[in-house]
Design a protein around this motif. Structure first.
Motif, mmCIF file in Angstrom:
data_model
loop_
_atom_site.group_PDB
_atom_site.id
_atom_site.type_symbol
_atom_site.label_atom_id
_atom_site.label_comp_id
_atom_site.label_asym_id
_atom_site.label_seq_id
_atom_site.Cartn_x
_atom_site.Cartn_y
_atom_site.Cartn_z
ATOM 1 N N GLY A 1 0.787 -1.228 0.000
ATOM 2 C CA GLY A 1 0.000 0.000 0.000
ATOM 3 C C GLY A 1 0.818 1.276 0.000
ATOM 4 O O GLY A 1 0.259 2.376 0.000
ATOM 5 N N ALA A 2 2.153 1.142 0.041
ATOM 6 C CA ALA A 2 3.013 2.336 -0.051
ATOM 7 C C ALA A 2 4.321 1.929 -0.727
ATOM 8 O O ALA A 2 5.392 2.397 -0.359
ATOM 9 N N ILE A 3 4.196 1.060 -1.716
ATOM 10 C CA ILE A 3 5.384 0.394 -2.280
ATOM 11 C C ILE A 3 6.288 1.360 -3.042
ATOM 12 O O ILE A 3 7.459 1.068 -3.265
ATOM 13 N N VAL A 4 5.748 2.512 -3.427
ATOM 14 C CA VAL A 4 6.586 3.507 -4.107
ATOM 15 C C VAL A 4 6.871 4.700 -3.196
ATOM 16 O O VAL A 4 7.370 5.734 -3.666
ATOM 17 N N GLY A 5 6.542 4.561 -1.914
ATOM 18 C CA GLY A 5 6.772 5.671 -1.007
ATOM 19 C C GLY A 5 6.019 6.911 -1.466
ATOM 20 O O GLY A 5 4.860 6.831 -1.883
ATOM 21 N N ALA A 6 6.701 8.031 -1.411
ATOM 22 C CA ALA A 6 6.064 9.312 -1.761
ATOM 23 C C ALA A 6 6.314 9.674 -3.222
ATOM 24 O O ALA A 6 6.136 10.823 -3.607
ATOM 25 N N TYR A 7 6.692 8.694 -4.016
ATOM 26 C CA TYR A 7 7.232 9.004 -5.345
ATOM 27 C C TYR A 7 6.330 8.513 -6.477
ATOM 28 O O TYR A 7 5.661 7.497 -6.371
ATOM 29 N N PRO B 1 -6.624 12.814 -5.280
ATOM 30 C CA PRO B 1 -6.199 11.480 -4.863
ATOM 31 C C PRO B 1 -5.352 10.818 -5.943
ATOM 32 O O PRO B 1 -5.666 10.928 -7.129
ATOM 33 N N TYR B 2 -4.304 10.130 -5.502
ATOM 34 C CA TYR B 2 -3.318 9.580 -6.423
ATOM 35 C C TYR B 2 -3.249 8.064 -6.238
ATOM 36 O O TYR B 2 -3.086 7.581 -5.115
ATOM 37 N N THR B 3 -3.373 7.331 -7.321
ATOM 38 C CA THR B 3 -3.327 5.868 -7.231
ATOM 39 C C THR B 3 -1.950 5.367 -7.630
ATOM 40 O O THR B 3 -1.479 5.636 -8.741
ATOM 41 N N ILE B 4 -1.294 4.654 -6.717
ATOM 42 C CA ILE B 4 0.036 4.116 -6.999
ATOM 43 C C ILE B 4 -0.102 2.821 -7.805
ATOM 44 O O ILE B 4 -1.198 2.250 -7.891
ATOM 45 N N PRO B 5 0.979 2.325 -8.419
ATOM 46 C CA PRO B 5 0.850 1.172 -9.320
ATOM 47 C C PRO B 5 0.202 -0.050 -8.669
ATOM 48 O O PRO B 5 -0.479 -0.825 -9.338
ATOM 49 N N SER B 6 0.374 -0.225 -7.375
ATOM 50 C CA SER B 6 -0.192 -1.405 -6.713
ATOM 51 C C SER B 6 -1.659 -1.228 -6.351
ATOM 52 O O SER B 6 -2.234 -2.093 -5.691
ATOM 53 N N GLY B 7 -2.263 -0.129 -6.773
ATOM 54 C CA GLY B 7 -3.709 -0.007 -6.651
ATOM 55 C C GLY B 7 -4.205 0.822 -5.493
ATOM 56 O O GLY B 7 -5.411 1.068 -5.388
ATOM 57 N N THR B 8 -3.317 1.240 -4.606
ATOM 58 C CA THR B 8 -3.771 2.015 -3.445
ATOM 59 C C THR B 8 -3.859 3.494 -3.774
ATOM 60 O O THR B 8 -2.923 4.060 -4.349
ATOM 61 N N GLU B 9 -4.996 4.066 -3.391
ATOM 62 C CA GLU B 9 -5.189 5.498 -3.584
ATOM 63 C C GLU B 9 -4.703 6.237 -2.347
ATOM 64 O O GLU B 9 -5.129 5.932 -1.242
ATOM 65 N N TYR B 10 -3.796 7.184 -2.539
ATOM 66 C CA TYR B 10 -3.373 8.078 -1.459
ATOM 67 C C TYR B 10 -4.394 9.204 -1.375
ATOM 68 O O TYR B 10 -4.759 9.791 -2.389
ATOM 69 N N ASP B 11 -4.791 9.548 -0.148
ATOM 70 C CA ASP B 11 -5.904 10.488 0.004
ATOM 71 C C ASP B 11 -5.498 11.946 -0.199
ATOM 72 O O ASP B 11 -6.198 12.707 -0.865
ATOM 73 N N SER B 12 -4.383 12.346 0.383
ATOM 74 C CA SER B 12 -3.983 13.752 0.271
ATOM 75 C C SER B 12 -2.553 13.907 0.754
ATOM 76 O O SER B 12 -2.018 13.020 1.426
ATOM 77 N N GLY B 13 -1.956 15.033 0.432
ATOM 78 C CA GLY B 13 -0.597 15.289 0.899
ATOM 79 C C GLY B 13 0.001 16.491 0.204
ATOM 80 O O GLY B 13 -0.523 16.960 -0.812
ATOM 81 N N PRO C 1 -8.764 -8.018 -3.285
ATOM 82 C CA PRO C 1 -7.704 -7.676 -4.249
ATOM 83 C C PRO C 1 -8.108 -8.068 -5.667
ATOM 84 O O PRO C 1 -8.909 -8.978 -5.861
ATOM 85 N N THR C 2 -7.540 -7.384 -6.649
ATOM 86 C CA THR C 2 -7.706 -7.817 -8.031
ATOM 87 C C THR C 2 -6.833 -9.044 -8.259
ATOM 88 O O THR C 2 -5.939 -9.333 -7.456
ATOM 89 N N PRO C 3 -7.072 -9.775 -9.352
ATOM 90 C CA PRO C 3 -6.252 -10.979 -9.589
ATOM 91 C C PRO C 3 -4.745 -10.693 -9.649
ATOM 92 O O PRO C 3 -3.945 -11.552 -9.280
ATOM 93 N N ASP C 4 -4.350 -9.513 -10.098
ATOM 94 C CA ASP C 4 -2.912 -9.220 -10.146
ATOM 95 C C ASP C 4 -2.424 -8.572 -8.840
ATOM 96 O O ASP C 4 -1.324 -8.036 -8.787
ATOM 97 N N GLY C 5 -3.269 -8.626 -7.805
ATOM 98 C CA GLY C 5 -2.811 -8.201 -6.490
ATOM 99 C C GLY C 5 -2.790 -6.704 -6.292
ATOM 100 O O GLY C 5 -1.980 -6.183 -5.536
ATOM 101 N N ARG C 6 -3.667 -5.999 -6.976
ATOM 102 C CA ARG C 6 -3.819 -4.566 -6.673
ATOM 103 C C ARG C 6 -4.852 -4.424 -5.559
ATOM 104 O O ARG C 6 -5.909 -5.042 -5.609
ATOM 105 N N VAL C 7 -4.527 -3.603 -4.596
ATOM 106 C CA VAL C 7 -5.403 -3.468 -3.435
ATOM 107 C C VAL C 7 -5.465 -2.019 -2.983
ATOM 108 O O VAL C 7 -4.505 -1.268 -3.143
ATOM 109 N N GLN C 8 -6.608 -1.674 -2.390
ATOM 110 C CA GLN C 8 -6.644 -0.447 -1.602
ATOM 111 C C GLN C 8 -6.215 -0.858 -0.202
ATOM 112 O O GLN C 8 -6.966 -1.506 0.508
ATOM 113 N N MET C 9 -5.012 -0.503 0.189
ATOM 114 C CA MET C 9 -4.522 -0.890 1.512
ATOM 115 C C MET C 9 -5.160 0.059 2.530
ATOM 116 O O MET C 9 -6.364 0.064 2.666
ATOM 117 N N TYR C 10 -4.441 0.900 3.210
ATOM 118 C CA TYR C 10 -5.053 1.767 4.221
ATOM 119 C C TYR C 10 -5.597 3.038 3.562
ATOM 120 O O TYR C 10 -5.113 3.448 2.507
#
Lengths: 804, 159
Positions: free
Chosen positions: A345-351, A415-427, A646-655
């Motif tokens: 859910g944060a596999i790319v950090g802030a990037y 809101p920004y969605t990282i490649p693994s499927g988690t949407e970051y809410d704000s920042g 999760p989606t079949p390729d393991g994309r998830v909305q983590m926290y």
């Protein structure tokens, strides 16, 4: 699907009406009892006829148990009984583990085979602890040593001795996720780099060991439990392991927990103690001694090898990452492999990294089992991400702060969605980094460092950023085990206004220093416009309370905070209806005004708080027809932006919520001793709307101290025979006032759009950022030697070797 | 093992008990006297959670036998506040500065800081860090503890 939740704040803080209590300095209500020595910890609980437990542990890293002679122990006056693993394994169900691992069973006591040095083998019950320990020494266990495997990569290899003979491979889980076009991004990249990192085994090691009191009542067939617990689904797992109905287990959450930071998951301790109470018909207390805790408590943290590749441009912009993680789970994986799931859910950090390949391998070895540790696996992963960003900076010859700026997700991207499927809410990462830079005065630090170097000293500056996911979610269970379709991770609060008009709230968890009573009373005070110090918050037991998943995952400001808001608003709606009926108006034509209700046009009398209370509780004839008497409301909140598989390729909305911080540190390394000392520690921090500034600061400071321990000192070291050689506080070094420097901190608030007050999580970010920041500074200091550190902890010996 | 008779004054009250010689002072305080404010962290004299005052000197009650305290006067966290409910300036400062979280190391911290403020009513931050260096806290990172002791020094020490 409609998930009901209180409406979030639409406005940001700038235009919102100012809060009365939220964001203001306020003393934690819990503290009074602690400074008076009147806290109630599990070890303080006593009952009539209470008996005590001592443990016999395996001296071998791996051994078959050939026989156990308990006769001498049983003959000792004061000994009530002795239970071996054979009996316990036959009479209880295996403890819950979260991977699908046929043949890998975990019990509180070893059955036929002991799988690590320190594993519990026999439990003795006696009238006092000293007699129980005497008896434990009289237990004779005959072992046949078996080959042990301690290195995770050796354990993965063909021909390795199996830790669990019934599961011939030591690899318990292996999956490769690919999110985005990793191959294309690597093929097109101007530059690539590879690195190997090692995060050694450590833990947050609370000063209170695990303690549990269990009392089986033969009259009611009920089990009462007081435990120093911080664990989701604890009552459920007790009931399942013991084979008793869940409504026959009453866990008392009104115990103070002496620190946890993730690790107080003493399910094996609790099942054992409860079993002993039921078996011998007496209340039983078990308080781990420090040795039982360190080597046998199954409370060690992540133990990982990372292989990382990055694809990036000459401009330092990173396009893609390949991360392979091998996690040494110890002998019993339990819940710990999921700690490789949360980082998804944060596999790319802030990037803004476009694609990721993430390979996870869970391996068992002959070491103590792992457990959840602060950050649930994100601290090691962030360590690796941030050190990789430093390498990118070095490769392209750009300043480390600038490389981060170039790669940051920008404020307008949310809101920004990282490649693994988690949407970051704000920042607002660039602003926060800028604040850290200014607070630290980076230019002055550079002058200090260069001057120190000119005088032959070893000095360096480090930087790290960190995404701190908050709110929790069950989703990594389904991600790592297709047989598990859990998606619910609720938190509840019940609020009552009594006949005297005073407010009380029930929460269904024990607290381990997070000041939940302070949180809930502040939130309710804000909603009701009454002094929070007049509100009582109690910790209901597991039968009386509402669903809870415990204070994990930096979630309670988010989840318990909003559940409290939800319950308060339900009550306020009811009171509004009562007042409107009394005024002969429609509820839609009335509004709250302070603690009373009046016509929306502001005219006429105010129906006071006490009048509404009296109508609700005393004068049924004045209550709107059909309305239930009394003033009570519940709210059970599901995690925001969750509830999907999760989606079949393991994309998830983590926290749901993402906090952020940026740390800048400056260190000096003593050339003679290898000791690292801090010249500066500064950070900027953003966890959305701050509810209590002191508590937020305390959480960050505490996390930093844990991070300094993980970066420099703390490690569970096993020797070649599988003996834990850092099993006391004389060998397992924890930071004291001498090792933790004064820390300067500035707060920034980017409200979350998902929560009622804009709040986010705060419990873990300090621990996730600090190891990276400290080792970054060490590497800057070591740069003149042409060497670097890629592991934690970086001990004085490691540093002396590199400065030769 | 024969039990031994001891007489100790704890928080101003004299207790006479017969106890086994191997009983530690902290177990005696917690189990025999039900003074559970003093906590057991490591049982090998390192973490400082069990710190109590023995004849005015802070000691680790996990590595002292109760029989060694025979005839001594002991102050535990429960005895810091004269009436057991009015906070001392130090206790008040810990609350005010959020110098604690879980509260488990706090009793030992308070005893150690009380001893410091008696010795040095106006300690510097470095002196506070030196004195509290033997008490491990895993929650706070120490900063708010140091601030609490500084505040207490300004507001009245251990009065």
């Amino acid at each position: 699907m409609i998930v009901e939740r209180p409406a979030p704040a639409v406005e940001t803080t700038a235009e919102s009406p100012k809060h009365r209590y939220i964001g203001k300095k306020r003393r934690a209500v819990e503290h009074r009892r602690f400074v008076l020595g009147r806290g109630k910890f599990a070890g303080d609980v006593t009952l009539p006829h209470l008996h005590h437990v001592a443990i016999v542990s395996s001296p071998h890293a791996h051994a078959r148990i050939l026989g156990i002679d308990v006769s001498a122990a049983l003959a000792l006056p004061g000994v009530l009984g002795v239970v071996t693993g054979d009996e316990l394994c036959a009479q209880t169900k295996p403890l819950r583990q979260y991977l699908d691992m046929p043949g890998v069973d975990w019990f509180p006591l070893a059955g036929a085979v002991a799988r690590y040095a320190g594993e519990w083998v026999v439990a003795v019950v006696a009238t006092d602890r000293a007699i129980a320990e005497d008896a434990a020494e009289l237990v004779e266990v005959t072992y046949e040593p078996l080959p042990a495997v301690l290195d995770p990569e050796r354990a993965m290899a063909d021909g390795s001795p199996p830790v669990h003979a019934s599961h011939p491979s030591n690899v318990m889980y292996h999956r490769t996720f690919v999110w985005g076009d990793v191959d294309a991004h690597f093929a097109a990249a101007e530059r690539t780099l590879q690195a190997r990192y090692r995060w050694h085994r450590s833990a947050t090691v609370p000063i209170e060991t695990f303690a549990v009191v269990a009392a089986w009542d033969v009259g009611t067939n009920m089990l009462d439990v007081w435990a120093s617990i911080q664990m989701p689904q604890y009552p459920e797992q007790l009931a399942t392991a013991l084979g008793i109905p869940l409504n026959g287990v009453r866990v008392h959450f009104d115990v103070d927990v002496g620190g946890s930071y993730g690790v107080k998951r003493g399910i094996k301790h609790s099942v054992l103690t409860a079993y002993l109470s039921r078996r011998f018909r007496v209340p039983v207390k078990f308080v781990e001694d420090r040795l039982e805790n360190m080597r046998g408590g199954d409370m060690h943290g992540p133990d990982r090898i990372f292989d990382v590749e990055a694809a990036f441009g000459d401009d330092g912009v990173v396009r893609s990452l390949k991360i392979r993680t091998i996690d040494d789970e110890g002998a019993y994986p339990g819940r710990s492999p999921l700690q490789m799931g949360k980082p998804v859910g944060a596999i790319v950090g802030a990037y803004k990294i476009a694609s990721v390949r993430y390979e996870v391998v869970a391996v068992v070895t002959n070491k103590a089992g792992q457990v959840a540790v602060r950050g649930f696996g994100q601290a090691p992963t962030n360590f690796v991400l941030e050190l990789t960003m430093d390498r990118v900076a070095a490769a392209v010859g750009i300043d480390r702060l600038e490389v981060r700026r170039r790669n940051f997700i920008q404020p307008q991207d949310f809101p920004y969605t990282i490649p693994s499927g988690t949407e970051y809410d704000s920042g607002d990462y660039p602003t926060v980094l800028g604040k850290a830079e200014r607070l630290a005065d980076v230019d002055a630090l550079i002058r200090w460092r260069d001057d120190a170097r000119a005088h032959g000293r070893v000095a360096g500056i480090g930087v790290a950023s960190c995404i701190e996911p908050g709110g929790g979610n069950a989703i990594f269970q389904a991600l790592f085990n297709p047989k598990d379709d859990s998606t619910t991770f609720p938190e509840g609060c019940q609020v009552k206004i009594d006949r005297h008009g005073t407010v009380s709230a029930q929460i269904g968890v024990a607290s381990s220093g997070q000041a939940h009573e302070t949180l809930v009373s502040a939130v309710l005070g804000e909603e009701f416009a009454i002094d929070p110090d007049q509100i009582r918050v109690i910790h209901a037991d597991s039968l009386a309370g509402l669903p809870s998943q415990s204070p994990v995952a930096s979630r309670m400001a988010i989840m318990l905070g909003d559940a409290s808001v939800g319950a308060a608003r339900r009550l306020k709606a009811k009171m509004l209806e009562i007042a409107a009926y009394r005024l002969g108006m429609s509820p839609s034509d009335c509004v709250w005004d302070g603690t009373g209700v009046r016509r929306a046009d502001g005219t006429g009398e105010i129906v006071s708080w006490m009048e509404m209370v009296r109508i609700a509780h005393v004068t049924y004839h004045k209550l709107p027809p059909g309305m239930d008497p009394g003033l009570q409301a519940q709210f059970v909140l599901e995690v925001q932006n969750s509830g999907r598989l999760p989606t079949p390729d393991g994309r998830v909305q983590m926290y749901p919520c993402q906090s952020f911080s940026a740390h800048v540190v400056a260190v000096e390394i003593d050339r003679g001793t290898g000791k690292v000392s801090f010249h500066k520690y500064a950070l900027a921090h953003d966890c959305g709307t701050v509810i209590n500034p002191d508590i937020v600061r305390g959480m960050v400071m505490g996390g930093i101290a844990h991070g300094i321990g993980a970066a420099l000192y703390e490690r569970f070291v096993y020797d070649d025979n599988g003996q834990l050689i850092t099993q006391t506080f004389a060998d397992y070094m924890m930071p004291t006032t001498h090792e933790v420097p004064p820390v300067e901190m500035v707060e920034h608030e980017t409200p979350s759009p998902l929560t009622t007050m804009g709040q986010k999580g705060v419990g873990e970010g300090g621990y996730m950022s600090t190891p990276a920041a400290v080792v970054s500074a060490i590497n800057d200091a070591l740069a003149p030697f042409g060497t670097r550190i890629d592991h934690a902890p970086a001990t004085p010996v490691d540093l002396l070797e590199r400065m030769r | 093992m024969n039990d031994y008779a001891i007489s100790v004054i704890v928080n101003g009250v004299t207790y006479e008990r017969r106890i086994p010689p191997r009983r530690s002072l902290v177990d005696f305080l917690r189990d025999d006297l039900a003074l559970t404010g003093t906590h057991v962290g490591c049982e090998h004299g390192i973490c400082g959670a069990c710190t109590v005052m023995l004849d005015g000197v802070p000691i680790r009650s996990c590595i002292v036998y109760a029989v060694q305290a025979d005839g001594a006067s002991i102050t535990t966290v429960e005895g810091l506040s004269p009436d057991g409910s009015t906070l001392t300036p130090l206790q008040d400062a810990f609350v005010e500065c959020h110098g604690l979280q879980c509260g488990f190391c706090t009793p030992g911290m308070l005893i150690a800081a009380t001893a410091l403020l008696r010795e040095k009513p106006d300690p510097s931050a470095d002196e506070i860090r030196d004195e509290l260096g033997g008490n491990i806290c895993r929650c706070t990172g120490y900063q708010q503890i140091v601030e609490a002791v500084q505040l207490a020094a300004r507001t009245g020490g251990t009065r």
